[in-house]
Every structure is written in structure tokens, then in C-alpha cells.
Motif scaffolding. Structure first.
Motif, PDB file in Angstrom:
ATOM      1  N   HIS A  26       0.905  -1.417   0.029  1.00 51.00           N
ATOM      2  CA  HIS A  26      -0.177   0.052   0.043  1.00 51.00           C
ATOM      3  C   HIS A  26       0.916   1.221  -0.098  1.00 51.00           C
ATOM      4  O   HIS A  26       0.322   2.393  -0.271  1.00 51.00           O
ATOM      5  CB  HIS A  26      -1.082  -0.019   1.350  1.00 51.00           C
ATOM      6  N   GLY A  27       2.027   1.023   0.395  1.00 48.13           N
ATOM      7  CA  GLY A  27       3.030   2.355   0.063  1.00 48.13           C
ATOM      8  C   GLY A  27       3.116   2.982   1.541  1.00 48.13           C
ATOM      9  O   GLY A  27       2.181   2.962   2.523  1.00 48.13           O
ATOM     10  N   GLU A  28       4.377   3.710   1.576  1.00 46.23           N
ATOM     11  CA  GLU A  28       4.448   4.335   2.799  1.00 46.23           C
ATOM     12  C   GLU A  28       3.616   5.413   3.165  1.00 46.23           C
ATOM     13  O   GLU A  28       3.215   5.594   4.377  1.00 46.23           O
ATOM     14  CB  GLU A  28       6.119   5.017   3.097  1.00 46.23           C
ATOM     15  N   LYS A  29       2.912   6.015   2.420  1.00 46.42           N
ATOM     16  CA  LYS A  29       1.877   6.968   2.308  1.00 46.42           C
ATOM     17  C   LYS A  29       0.508   6.587   2.328  1.00 46.42           C
ATOM     18  O   LYS A  29      -0.555   7.132   2.439  1.00 46.42           O
ATOM     19  CB  LYS A  29       2.110   8.139   1.520  1.00 46.42           C
ATOM     20  N   ALA A  30       0.471   5.100   2.399  1.00 47.72           N
ATOM     21  CA  ALA A  30      -0.827   4.411   2.155  1.00 47.72           C
ATOM     22  C   ALA A  30      -1.647   4.923   0.857  1.00 47.72           C
ATOM     23  O   ALA A  30      -3.109   4.731   1.061  1.00 47.72           O
ATOM     24  CB  ALA A  30      -1.957   4.763   3.305  1.00 47.72           C
ATOM     25  N   ASP A  31      -1.068   5.154  -0.145  1.00 43.84           N
ATOM     26  CA  ASP A  31      -1.415   5.746  -1.553  1.00 43.84           C
ATOM     27  C   ASP A  31      -1.690   4.729  -2.483  1.00 43.84           C
ATOM     28  O   ASP A  31      -2.018   4.786  -3.661  1.00 43.84           O
ATOM     29  CB  ASP A  31      -0.737   6.987  -2.026  1.00 43.84           C
ATOM     30  N   GLY A  32      -1.322   3.398  -1.961  1.00 44.99           N
ATOM     31  CA  GLY A  32      -1.489   2.374  -2.925  1.00 44.99           C
ATOM     32  C   GLY A  32      -0.189   1.983  -3.907  1.00 44.99           C
ATOM     33  O   GLY A  32      -0.286   1.284  -4.930  1.00 44.99           O
ATOM     34  N   LYS A  33       1.066   2.585  -3.640  1.00 48.65           N
ATOM     35  CA  LYS A  33       1.985   2.610  -4.451  1.00 48.65           C
ATOM     36  C   LYS A  33       3.197   2.318  -3.891  1.00 48.65           C
ATOM     37  O   LYS A  33       4.439   2.584  -3.814  1.00 48.65           O
ATOM     38  CB  LYS A  33       2.497   4.011  -5.058  1.00 48.65           C
ATOM     39  N   GLY A  34       3.020   0.935  -3.116  1.00 46.72           N
ATOM     40  CA  GLY A  34       4.330   0.157  -2.602  1.00 46.72           C
ATOM     41  C   GLY A  34       5.238  -0.188  -3.696  1.00 46.72           C
ATOM     42  O   GLY A  34       4.674  -0.557  -4.801  1.00 46.72           O
ATOM     43  N   ALA A  35       6.266  -0.733  -3.081  1.00 48.78           N
ATOM     44  CA  ALA A  35       7.087  -1.413  -4.152  1.00 48.78           C
ATOM     45  C   ALA A  35       6.729  -2.442  -4.758  1.00 48.78           C
ATOM     46  O   ALA A  35       7.149  -2.993  -5.714  1.00 48.78           O
ATOM     47  CB  ALA A  35       8.402  -1.665  -3.042  1.00 48.78           C
TER      48      ALA A  35
END
Length: 242
Positions: free
Chosen positions: A158-167
Motif C-alpha cells: 500500500h506504500g509508505e503514504k498508504a496511497d497504493g504505491k508500494g514497492a
């Protein structure tokens, strides 16, 4: 033994009249997206993102039952009547209760999973929302704990910002072979529902057919509520439609 018997009791013989009523309701309201064969390949399907659910595998994301298990009728009823935010699945609140029951029966006819007792389970007993969730000062403290838990357990997708853009997001696929983009958890209207209990339910049950597994064995009830507090703290404001 009692649990196995309870599961077996849920496999009921097909009621032909209910099936035919459900077929009528389905063809009037659902076929354009979910298709004649219930495979998600309806007339509107190519234009829709996400793609309409295929019912043929008997996999349903939004449930109160354990991961991989079939949903309860109440779960299906909730999705039909309330819809799924951010998708073409609108709220079919205009349907009468008997129409909803009938279309549920018809949807079940698309997959053989509904014929096997081992695929049934009772709804999980979900922990009630903690009292501290009503106190702003305490929510902030719990959100801080939840942020750390999120970074450890959820940020890869989910990404560090919880924006759905994780690695890991770009490589994720569902059981249908389609890209399974992690949700942007900041959105004001999550697909699972707007309430804290909706977020908690997904953490407890996972989403069948997707890489989103259950965290029931990984995070304690208290930790799951801490993650919920964090997600609520970063939720974007809902923009009114002008």
C-alpha cells in the motif's frame, strides 16, 4: 463436529422457483456487467475498471467469514444493497427483499463451490469498536502506534503514504490474472465501507482472490484497531458534488 454440521446445513437444495425469479432479476439488473454466464464479461465489462466480478470461481472479496471461505447471505445482501464505492457496482437498494434473496440464489448457481460443505463457515465474531475510538485525544495516540504497524505489515503493497504505491504493487495479480492494484487507503469512501468496523473487517478476513490476506493471525485485535485508527487519521476529506 458442531461446526461441520452447521456448515453442511447451509448447502440447501435448489429452489427452482427462486432460481427462476433470481434469473429474471439478474438479467434485468446484473447481466450487462457480470455477463450471461456470470463470468464478468458482460456487454459493459470492457469499459469498466475494475472489471466486474466473475462469480464462476466462487471467490468473494467482501465477507465476514474466514479467508478463502464463501460469504454468508448477509454479506452478499450488503454488497447488493449498498454497492461498492469506486466501482461500477452501484447500490441496488430499489430491489425488494424477495428479489435480493432470489438473485443471491441465482448467483450461487454459477459456481460449484456452493455445493461443497467444506467451503462454508460461520461469520467471524469481530471485536466491537473500542471506547477510545470516541475520544479524539486517545485516537491520536493509537494512530501513532498504528502507523508503525502499518509500515511493517502493509507499506510494501500500500506504500509508505498508504496511497497504493508500494514497492510490490506493480507485480501483484489476483486469481483471475488481472493486476491487483492495492487500494489507496486515504480515500474518503473505501470500497469495503466507510466505517471503522468495515476497515477492521477487512484486516480480519482479508479479500478472497487477491494478495490481501487476513491479518487475524498476524496482528492482535488491539493492533488491528490501532491500524484502523491510523487509516482514519490520514483519510482525505470527501469533496461534495456541485
Amino acid at each position: 463436529m458442531a461446526g461441520a454440521l452447521a456448515a453442511a446445513d447451509q448447502v440447501v437444495p435448489l429452489d427452482f422457483n427462486l432460481y427462476m425469479q433470481g434469473k429474471f432479476v439478474y438479467e434485468r439488473n446484473c447481466i450487462v456487467c457480470h455477463g450471461q454466464r456470470g463470468d464478468g464479461n458482460g456487454e459493459m465489462s470492457p469499459t469498466l475498471k475494475p472489471k466486474p466480478r466473475s462469480f464462476r470461481e466462487g471467490m468473494f472479496k467482501f465477507r465476514t467469514t474466514p479467508y478463502t471461505m464463501l460469504p454468508t447471505d448477509d454479506d452478499l445482501r450488503r454488497t447488493i444493497t449498498h454497492g461498492l464505492s469506486g466501482t461500477a457496482m452501484g447500490a441496488f437498494s430499489h430491489l425488494q427483499s424477495d428479489e435480493v434473496e432470489a438473485v443471491i440464489a441465482y448467483v450461487k448457481s454459477f459456481s460449484r463451490r456452493w455445493r461443497k460443505p467444506e467451503n462454508y463457515a460461520e461469520a467471524i465474531s469481530l471485536a466491537p469498536a473500542p471506547e477510545w475510538l470516541k475520544k479524539e485525544s486517545e485516537v491520536k495516540a493509537h494512530a501513532g502506534v498504528g502507523q508503525k504497524l502499518f509500515a511493517t505489515n502493509c507499506a510494501a503493497c500500500h506504500g509508505e503514504k498508504a496511497d497504493g504505491k508500494g514497492a510490490a504493487a506493480i507485480a501483484l495479480k489476483d486469481i483471475w490474472g488481472l493486476p491487483a492494484a492495492p487500494a489507496d487507503l486515504r480515500q474518503p469512501h473505501p470500497r469495503c465501507g466507510d466505517g471503522p468496523e468495515d476497515l477492521y473487517r477487512v484486516l480480519a478476513t482479508g479479500l478472497n482472490g487477491t494478495p490481501m490476506v487476513s491479518f487475524e493471525a498476524t496482528l492482535s485485535e488491539a493492533q488491528r484497531w490501532d491500524v484502523v485508527a491510523y487509516l482514519l487519521s490520514i483519510r482525505l476529506p470527501s469533496v461534495p458534488v456541485l
